[in-house]
Design a protein around this motif. Structure first.
Motif, PDB file in Angstrom:
ATOM      1  N   HIS A 187       0.671  -1.240   0.051  1.00  0.00           N
ATOM      2  CA  HIS A 187      -0.040  -0.102  -0.192  1.00  0.00           C
ATOM      3  C   HIS A 187       0.877   1.234   0.076  1.00  0.00           C
ATOM      4  O   HIS A 187       0.510   2.293   0.716  1.00  0.00           O
ATOM      5  N   SER A 188       2.017   1.220  -0.723  1.00  0.00           N
ATOM      6  CA  SER A 188       2.838   2.142  -0.855  1.00  0.00           C
ATOM      7  C   SER A 188       3.443   2.220  -2.060  1.00  0.00           C
ATOM      8  O   SER A 188       3.960   1.558  -2.723  1.00  0.00           O
ATOM      9  N   ALA A 189       3.295   3.592  -2.999  1.00  0.00           N
ATOM     10  CA  ALA A 189       3.532   3.778  -3.860  1.00  0.00           C
ATOM     11  C   ALA A 189       5.150   3.938  -4.173  1.00  0.00           C
ATOM     12  O   ALA A 189       5.930   3.548  -4.908  1.00  0.00           O
ATOM     13  N   TYR A 190       5.731   4.334  -3.010  1.00  0.00           N
ATOM     14  CA  TYR A 190       7.145   4.429  -3.024  1.00  0.00           C
ATOM     15  C   TYR A 190       7.807   3.073  -2.609  1.00  0.00           C
ATOM     16  O   TYR A 190       8.854   2.962  -3.326  1.00  0.00           O
ATOM     17  N   ALA A 191       7.436   2.205  -2.105  1.00  0.00           N
ATOM     18  CA  ALA A 191       7.897   0.841  -2.204  1.00  0.00           C
ATOM     19  C   ALA A 191       7.716   0.538  -3.565  1.00  0.00           C
ATOM     20  O   ALA A 191       8.834  -0.549  -4.093  1.00  0.00           O
ATOM     21  N   GLY A 192       6.764   0.620  -4.463  1.00  0.00           N
ATOM     22  CA  GLY A 192       6.956   0.068  -5.647  1.00  0.00           C
ATOM     23  C   GLY A 192       7.889   0.785  -6.617  1.00  0.00           C
ATOM     24  O   GLY A 192       8.546   0.027  -7.500  1.00  0.00           O
ATOM     25  N   LEU A 193       8.181   2.033  -6.173  1.00  0.00           N
ATOM     26  CA  LEU A 193       9.207   2.643  -7.039  1.00  0.00           C
ATOM     27  C   LEU A 193      10.677   2.037  -6.685  1.00  0.00           C
ATOM     28  O   LEU A 193      11.569   2.005  -7.687  1.00  0.00           O
ATOM     29  N   ILE A 194      10.753   1.650  -5.473  1.00  0.00           N
ATOM     30  CA  ILE A 194      12.083   1.216  -5.040  1.00  0.00           C
ATOM     31  C   ILE A 194      12.117  -0.421  -5.694  1.00  0.00           C
ATOM     32  O   ILE A 194      13.230  -0.933  -6.024  1.00  0.00           O
ATOM     33  N   ALA A 195      11.167  -1.065  -5.888  1.00  0.00           N
ATOM     34  CA  ALA A 195      10.995  -2.632  -6.434  1.00  0.00           C
ATOM     35  C   ALA A 195      11.471  -2.436  -7.984  1.00  0.00           C
ATOM     36  O   ALA A 195      11.860  -3.300  -8.380  1.00  0.00           O
ATOM     37  N   ALA A 196      10.907  -1.357  -8.792  1.00  0.00           N
ATOM     38  CA  ALA A 196      11.043  -1.393 -10.139  1.00  0.00           C
ATOM     39  C   ALA A 196      12.259  -1.426 -10.678  1.00  0.00           C
ATOM     40  O   ALA A 196      12.532  -2.401 -11.628  1.00  0.00           O
ATOM     41  N   PRO A 197      13.332  -0.732 -10.296  1.00  0.00           N
ATOM     42  CA  PRO A 197      14.745  -1.442 -10.747  1.00  0.00           C
ATOM     43  C   PRO A 197      15.161  -2.543 -10.399  1.00  0.00           C
ATOM     44  O   PRO A 197      16.138  -3.055 -11.282  1.00  0.00           O
ATOM     45  N   ILE A 198      14.772  -3.244  -9.521  1.00  0.00           N
ATOM     46  CA  ILE A 198      15.290  -4.652  -9.196  1.00  0.00           C
ATOM     47  C   ILE A 198      14.707  -5.540 -10.358  1.00  0.00           C
ATOM     48  O   ILE A 198      15.645  -6.295 -10.952  1.00  0.00           O
ATOM     49  N   ALA A 199      13.500  -5.296 -10.896  1.00  0.00           N
ATOM     50  CA  ALA A 199      13.086  -6.330 -11.931  1.00  0.00           C
ATOM     51  C   ALA A 199      13.777  -6.086 -13.152  1.00  0.00           C
ATOM     52  O   ALA A 199      14.211  -6.905 -14.029  1.00  0.00           O
ATOM     53  N   GLY A 200      14.093  -4.545 -13.541  1.00  0.00           N
ATOM     54  CA  GLY A 200      14.818  -4.466 -14.576  1.00  0.00           C
ATOM     55  C   GLY A 200      16.385  -4.917 -14.499  1.00  0.00           C
ATOM     56  O   GLY A 200      16.751  -5.420 -15.495  1.00  0.00           O
ATOM     57  N   ALA A 201      16.855  -4.848 -13.368  1.00  0.00           N
ATOM     58  CA  ALA A 201      18.251  -5.460 -13.327  1.00  0.00           C
ATOM     59  C   ALA A 201      18.296  -6.878 -13.388  1.00  0.00           C
ATOM     60  O   ALA A 201      19.136  -7.510 -13.945  1.00  0.00           O
ATOM     61  N   LEU A 202      17.070  -7.586 -13.065  1.00  0.00           N
ATOM     62  CA  LEU A 202      17.148  -9.065 -13.061  1.00  0.00           C
ATOM     63  C   LEU A 202      17.193  -9.209 -14.710  1.00  0.00           C
ATOM     64  O   LEU A 202      17.796 -10.380 -15.128  1.00  0.00           O
ATOM     65  N   VAL A 203      16.381  -8.783 -15.319  1.00  0.00           N
ATOM     66  CA  VAL A 203      16.331  -8.932 -16.866  1.00  0.00           C
ATOM     67  C   VAL A 203      17.717  -8.612 -17.530  1.00  0.00           C
ATOM     68  O   VAL A 203      18.206  -9.186 -18.268  1.00  0.00           O
ATOM     69  N   ALA A 204      18.366  -7.368 -17.087  1.00  0.00           N
ATOM     70  CA  ALA A 204      19.717  -7.401 -17.592  1.00  0.00           C
ATOM     71  C   ALA A 204      20.513  -8.400 -17.374  1.00  0.00           C
ATOM     72  O   ALA A 204      21.520  -8.522 -17.923  1.00  0.00           O
ATOM     73  N   LEU A 205      20.477  -8.936 -16.159  1.00  0.00           N
ATOM     74  CA  LEU A 205      21.280 -10.060 -15.732  1.00  0.00           C
ATOM     75  C   LEU A 205      21.130 -11.229 -16.737  1.00  0.00           C
ATOM     76  O   LEU A 205      22.403 -11.798 -16.956  1.00  0.00           O
ATOM     77  N   LEU A 206      20.154 -11.538 -17.140  1.00  0.00           N
ATOM     78  CA  LEU A 206      19.775 -12.473 -18.269  1.00  0.00           C
ATOM     79  C   LEU A 206      20.704 -12.048 -19.697  1.00  0.00           C
ATOM     80  O   LEU A 206      21.410 -12.924 -20.118  1.00  0.00           O
ATOM     81  N   LEU A 207      20.461 -10.640 -19.945  1.00  0.00           N
ATOM     82  CA  LEU A 207      21.205 -10.303 -21.022  1.00  0.00           C
ATOM     83  C   LEU A 207      22.919 -10.295 -21.048  1.00  0.00           C
ATOM     84  O   LEU A 207      23.214 -10.935 -21.949  1.00  0.00           O
ATOM     85  N   VAL A 208      23.430  -9.950 -19.673  1.00  0.00           N
ATOM     86  CA  VAL A 208      24.878 -10.241 -19.688  1.00  0.00           C
ATOM     87  C   VAL A 208      25.212 -11.525 -19.615  1.00  0.00           C
ATOM     88  O   VAL A 208      26.286 -12.097 -20.064  1.00  0.00           O
ATOM     89  N   LEU A 209      24.454 -12.545 -18.924  1.00  0.00           N
ATOM     90  CA  LEU A 209      24.641 -14.052 -19.061  1.00  0.00           C
ATOM     91  C   LEU A 209      25.045 -14.526 -20.209  1.00  0.00           C
ATOM     92  O   LEU A 209      25.840 -15.235 -20.585  1.00  0.00           O
TER      93      LEU A 209
END
Length: 435
Positions: A187-209
């Motif tokens: 119930h916090s928009a700011y928590a979602g704002l913090i979580a969003a970069p994690i998802a993008g970084a996980l996709v980037a890790l697959l790209l790197v791999l």
């Protein structure tokens, strides 16, 4: 010394010399011709062929400004003609600069674009019952450009290091998904704002791999990752989010934060200082990357592995490690941009809700010449076109929305073709490095 051993530095016959024995580069007339054609089209369509006796009205003030500015009312045809003549004068200045082989600053295309756009807006609002809200148009344009800016910066970080990131679309979508889920649960928009970069970084890790570890073609990996993210998020949307939307897909919206005093300045205040936290973060990221990429040791290493990785390796720079770090950082930046679609816009997550914005971000990066401030300017152009077709629809201008949506793509094609100068990608872009 014999005459046969003397190397001549004289220019080839018929080629002008710069005075030091080297021939001058041929003059490029692409920019002057382009400016001239656009200026003539503006003069004819928006000025000479426009109906006479009509007026155009524009509002620039909002209720919270320090002082109110009355609605601006101008004669449509005369104003469009004057603005088009200004554009043609700038085209002439570009012609003179090209003939004398002088470079013109970024101010010329900027002023030229403003003159043509204002001429178009004057024509589009001629005789309409509702005035065109200029401040609202600019404010919405900046807001809609947010995911494009973050996506373009993500591509810049990756490609400056030599990794082609076609997976920006997937990183934006993953960021939007995780931001919506986390914001809904907490119930916090700011928590979602913090979580969003994690998802993008996980996709980037697959790209790197796959790109670095297994040396798979980077473009193919990017396309596959986009499809993968679409499939995973669509499946989770159908099986989890849609089943219990109240728990997992009801993200709160980021509040609008007004900077005291600055937000009350007419036009500038509402556009720049009456936005959400994500927009202010965008300001910081653009400034920091502009300094770090071109003014720091980290930026020098980043650019060196993207231009000449073998030379960078010989001086002790770990090429693949640098590429991995910059790609993951770029993915995190793109994921942050994905938060725009859910917590910033106040929308529930939907299937493929990014709508191809990742590919538009790639175009903005190319148009911006792999430069943070250039990417920002290009993304603002796309955001302006996106918002303009909405505003023109509201005031009742009979212009097909498809025409407005295709405009920035046409500009990008011209830019890549060299109309606004040479556009060159990093030399080692897309080339795997192995010792």
């Amino acid at each position: 010394m014999s005459a046969a051993t003397v190397t001549s530095t004289a220019p080839a016959p018929g080629r002008p010399s710069a005075g030091n024995g080297k021939p001058l580069k041929p003059i490029s007339w692409k920019a002057p011709i382009g400016y001239g054609v656009v200026g003539l089209v503006s003069l004819v369509l928006f000025g000479l062929l426009a109906p006479s006796g009509r007026t155009s009205r524009f509002t620039v003030s909002t209720a919270n400004d320090f002082f109110q500015i009355d609605t601006i009312e101008v004669p449509s045809k005369t104003t469009a003609i004057v603005l088009s003549l200004v554009a043609l004068a700038l085209a002439g200045l570009s012609f003179l600069a090209a003939r004398s082989r002088r470079k013109v600053g970024a101010w010329l295309p900027a002023v030229f674009g403003v003159a043509v756009i204002l001429s178009f807006l004057t024509w589009a609002d001629a005789g309409k019952a509702s005035p065109l809200p200029l401040t609202g148009l600019l404010q919405g344009s900046l807001f809609l450009a947010v995911p494009l800016v973050f996506g373009a910066l993500a591509g810049l970080l990756c490609e400056r290091s030599g990794i082609v990131n076609v997976a920006i679309e997937g990183q934006l979508l993953a960021g939007a998904f995780l931001a919506a889920v986390v914001a809904s649960i907490t119930h916090s928009a700011y928590a979602g704002l913090i979580a969003a970069p994690i998802a993008g970084a996980l996709v980037a890790l697959l790209l790197v791999l796959f790109s670095i570890r297994y040396v798979v073609d980077q473009i193919i990996v990017g396309v596959v990752l986009n499809v993968l993210v679409v499939g995973v998020t669509s499946y989770l949307f159908s099986t989890v989010l849609k089943v219990d939307a109240a728990t997992f897909n009801s993200p709160p919206k980021l509040p609008t934060l007004s900077v005291p005093l600055l937000s009350q300045i007419p036009v500038i205040g509402p556009v720049l200082f009456r936005q959400t936290a994500l927009v202010y973060i965008m300001y910081v990221v653009v400034i920091v990357l502009q300094v770090m990429v071109f003014k720091s040791r980290w930026g020098l290493r980043l650019r060196s592995v993207g231009e000449h990785p073998k030379a960078a390796d010989t001086v002790g720079i770990k090429v693949n490690l640098t590429r991995m770090k910059s790609t993951v950082l770029g993915g995190a930046v793109a994921g942050l941009g994905g938060a725009f679609f859910t917590v910033a816009a106040g929308l529930a997550f939907g299937k493929e809700m990014t709508g191809g914005k990742g590919f538009i971000a790639l175009a903005a990066m190319i148009l911006g010449r792999w430069n943070p401030k250039g990417a920002l300017a290009a993304a603002l152009l796309f955001g302006f076109s996106d918002n303009l077709q909405v505003v023109l629809g509201i005031i009742g201008t009979p212009i097909p929305s498809q025409i407005m949506l295709m405009t920035p793509y046409v500009v990008t094609i011209f830019a890549v073709a060299g109309l606004v100068g040479r556009v060159r990608a990093p030399a080692a872009e897309g080339t795997p490095y192995q010792k």
